[in-house]
Write an enzyme that holds these catalytic residues in place. Structure first.
Site, mmCIF file in Angstrom:
data_model
loop_
_atom_site.group_PDB
_atom_site.id
_atom_site.type_symbol
_atom_site.label_atom_id
_atom_site.label_comp_id
_atom_site.label_asym_id
_atom_site.label_seq_id
_atom_site.Cartn_x
_atom_site.Cartn_y
_atom_site.Cartn_z
ATOM 1 N N CYS A 257 0.849 -0.945 0.145
ATOM 2 C CA CYS A 257 0.175 0.420 -0.254
ATOM 3 C C CYS A 257 1.050 1.338 0.538
ATOM 4 O O CYS A 257 0.839 1.891 -0.671
ATOM 5 C CB CYS A 257 -0.894 -0.425 1.306
ATOM 6 S SG CYS A 257 -2.465 -1.119 0.844
HETATM 7 N N1 LIG Z 1 -3.561 -6.065 1.979
HETATM 8 C C1 LIG Z 1 -3.945 -5.436 2.595
HETATM 9 O O1 LIG Z 1 -3.736 -4.701 3.220
HETATM 10 C C2 LIG Z 1 -4.686 -4.444 2.091
HETATM 11 C C3 LIG Z 1 -5.871 -3.432 2.010
HETATM 12 C C4 LIG Z 1 -6.437 -2.270 1.685
HETATM 13 C C5 LIG Z 1 -5.922 -2.023 -0.047
HETATM 14 N N2 LIG Z 1 -5.879 -3.399 -0.616
HETATM 15 C C6 LIG Z 1 -5.576 -3.590 -1.965
HETATM 16 O O2 LIG Z 1 -6.380 -4.331 -2.204
HETATM 17 C C7 LIG Z 1 -6.309 -5.371 -3.545
HETATM 18 C C8 LIG Z 1 -5.711 -6.567 -3.481
HETATM 19 O O3 LIG Z 1 -4.759 -6.648 -2.262
HETATM 20 P P1 LIG Z 1 -3.997 -7.585 -1.407
HETATM 21 O O4 LIG Z 1 -3.690 -7.446 -0.413
HETATM 22 O O5 LIG Z 1 -5.681 -8.955 -0.828
HETATM 23 O O6 LIG Z 1 -3.685 -9.112 -2.507
HETATM 24 P P2 LIG Z 1 -2.935 -10.633 -2.582
HETATM 25 O O7 LIG Z 1 -2.222 -10.333 -3.484
HETATM 26 O O8 LIG Z 1 -3.199 -10.938 -0.793
HETATM 27 O O9 LIG Z 1 -4.512 -11.246 -3.113
HETATM 28 C C9 LIG Z 1 -4.855 -10.964 -4.675
HETATM 29 C C10 LIG Z 1 -5.013 -12.511 -4.455
HETATM 30 O O10 LIG Z 1 -5.983 -12.573 -6.222
HETATM 31 C C11 LIG Z 1 -5.457 -13.520 -6.991
HETATM 32 N N3 LIG Z 1 -5.550 -13.355 -8.231
HETATM 33 C C12 LIG Z 1 -4.958 -11.734 -8.781
HETATM 34 N N4 LIG Z 1 -4.888 -12.341 -10.615
HETATM 35 C C13 LIG Z 1 -6.325 -12.570 -10.275
HETATM 36 C C14 LIG Z 1 -7.469 -12.873 -11.170
HETATM 37 N N5 LIG Z 1 -6.863 -12.356 -12.243
HETATM 38 N N6 LIG Z 1 -8.275 -13.557 -10.542
HETATM 39 C C15 LIG Z 1 -9.017 -13.596 -9.836
HETATM 40 N N7 LIG Z 1 -7.985 -13.769 -8.625
HETATM 41 C C16 LIG Z 1 -6.375 -13.167 -8.797
HETATM 42 C C17 LIG Z 1 -4.021 -13.671 -6.771
HETATM 43 O O11 LIG Z 1 -3.922 -15.057 -6.582
HETATM 44 C C18 LIG Z 1 -4.650 -13.524 -4.823
HETATM 45 O O12 LIG Z 1 -4.596 -14.587 -4.209
HETATM 46 C C19 LIG Z 1 -5.385 -3.735 -4.153
HETATM 47 O O13 LIG Z 1 -5.278 -3.721 -5.191
HETATM 48 C C20 LIG Z 1 -4.678 -3.881 -2.309
HETATM 49 O O14 LIG Z 1 -3.901 -2.693 -3.140
HETATM 50 C C21 LIG Z 1 -5.226 -4.317 -0.159
#
Ligand SMILES: NC(=O)c1ccc[n+]([C@@H]2O[C@H](COP(=O)([O-])OP(=O)(O)OC[C@H]3O[C@@H](n4cnc5c(N)ncnc54)[C@H](O)[C@@H]3O)[C@@H](O)[C@H]2O)c1
Length: 401
Positions: A257
């Site tokens: 982030c």
């Molecule tokens: N983790 C956090 O603390 C947090 C907080 C706020 C916002 N975000 C945002 O949320 C979003 C997701 O982040 P995250 O931390 O959950 O990521 P992550 O990497 O933990 O999880 C993403 C998942 O999506 C899957 N993936 C990738 N491409 C895909 C597709 N085309 N179809 C289906 N699945 C797919 C991956 O295999 C993975 O399991 C990002 O934009 C991030 O910036 C994250």
């Protein structure tokens, strides 16, 4: 009501676990290993217990899949996929595009599509909607909304239920349906006037942290050059009951982030001819901290780290999680190795990283603490080397920022 959550990572699985209390949830992930693990009832995300996943599977409220066809009859789709930077540090919407393709090719009836992934203002309107429409075999009038995720993995006091949630639809109907969905499991919902405001607010929240972290990192260097304690000075400033918010210095910022989201804002700002000076400089200051830390360690050790065994404690990007994305430990290790140090690292939560395993917390010439998990004992850190440099401010008796 059947809900598809695209992406079963930190955000997607967390939201799945909450949503399964009220809806039938299909957790779609392109990673088959994650899908298999989830279907066997094992969670890979801190804060989501395996017992919760097992319960939802047993009650037929949750199923993970990598097959697009399994989401075909879902009425709500939540997109929660990575939004990283490309190698030349530009917004990478490749994962969102792939998620839109899955939605476009498989959802055959009008539904509600909500994006929770972090991206720049205009992503919902200018990218997600047209991309889904591009991949749909026929014209389908979906409702579109954004509700940026604010979850802080590993945090106990704030979660999906008690963290206020911003949202806005492309139409009022989309906003209303989004509110209806989240109100089942979120206490405070804040509607804003457009998706662009919600998208920008999420980026600004993280930019606020990035800039303030950079400021305190720069101040740590100023305090050291003045021969005063940065921690004592910050505690002193923090006695002011208004107009001050304490941030702590560190070896840099990690995670997906803070080092990433502000760049999304800077890119869109510059595309529109607006300056993003603070954001760009803050990013540089935070990246430079790893080099500063290693320079300080070298100066304290006769200016030369050649052949010295250095143990880096904590390679996760923050305490008490196993997530190593954009971790500042990586840059610290690179700088140590470029000065000839023989580097190993200790992090029992991460365990294995970049083909290396966590080393025992003993027997180094120098220990550098980058992240301190609650499970690590301060006394063991101090006993691990004759010289300990602590970037966290938690190890009393060590050298530090
Ligand atoms: N983790 C956090 O603390 C947090 C907080 C706020 C916002 N975000 C945002 O949320 C979003 C997701 O982040 P995250 O931390 O959950 O990521 P992550 O990497 O933990 O999880 C993403 C998942 O999506 C899957 N993936 C990738 N491409 C895909 C597709 N085309 N179809 C289906 N699945 C797919 C991956 O295999 C993975 O399991 C990002 O934009 C991030 O910036 C994250």
């Amino acid at each position: 009501m059947k809900v598809a959550i695209i992406g079963q990572g930190y955000v997607g699985l967390t939201i799945s676990a909450f949503a399964a209390q009220y809806f039938d949830v299909v957790g779609f992930d392109s990673n088959q290993k994650i899908v298999d693990q989830l279907n066997s009832g094992v969670s890979h995300i801190e804060g989501v217990e395996s017992s919760t996943i097992k319960k939802w599977i047993k009650d037929s409220r949750y199923k993970a899949t990598s097959q697009g066809i399994d989401i075909r009859d879902c009425e709500i789709v939540v997109i929660a996929v990575p939004t990283p930077l490309t190698t030349d540090r530009k917004p990478d919407l490749g994962y969102i595009e792939a998620a839109c393709k899955t939605v476009g090719q498989n959802i055959s009836k009008p539904g509600l599509v909500i994006n929770e992934s972090t991206s720049f203002p205009g992503t919902l309107r200018g990218f997600i909607k047209p991309t889904i429409e591009k991949y749909s075999p026929k014209v389908i009038e979906h409702l579109y909304a954004i509700s940026p995720e604010r979850v802080d993995p590993g945090r106990g006091d704030f979660n999906q239920k008690n963290t206020p949630r911003l949202y806005a639809g492309l139409t009022q109907e989309a906003s209303d349906k989004t509110r209806e969905f989240y109100s089942k499991f979120c206490d405070v919902l804040v509607e804003v006037s457009s998706p662009e405001v919600a998208e920008a607010a999420k980026l600004f929240e993280n930019t606020f942290r990035q800039v303030n972290i950079a400021l305190v990192n720069e101040f740590a260097q100023i305090a050291h050059s003045l021969g005063i304690s940065v921690y004592e000075t910050l505690d002193a400033a923090n006695t002011k009951p208004y107009g001050f918010m304490k941030f702590s210095p560190s070896a840099g910022v990690g995670g997906h982030c803070i080092p990433v989201d502000p760049t999304y804002l800077a890119e869109v700002a510059e595309e529109h001819g607006a300056p993003a000076t603070f954001i760009r400089r803050a990013n540089d200051v935070n990246l430079e901290m790893s080099e500063y830390v290693v320079r300080r360690v070298a100066e304290d050790n006769g200016g030369d780290l050649q052949g010295k065994s250095v143990l880096v404690v904590g390679v996760a990007y923050k305490p008490n999680v196993a997530d190593v994305r954009e971790t500042s430990a990586e840059l610290v290790i690179q700088h140590l190795r470029s000065r000839g140090a023989v580097v190993s690292w200790h992090d029992d939560i991460v365990g294995e990283w970049k083909g290396e395993k966590s080393a025992p917390l003993v027997g180094a010439d120098i220990t550098v603490v980058v992240i301190m998990h609650d499970s690590v004992d301060e006394k063991n850190i101090l006993a691990s080397a004759p010289y300990v440099f602590d970037t966290t401010g938690k190890v009393k008796g060590a050298k530090g920022l």
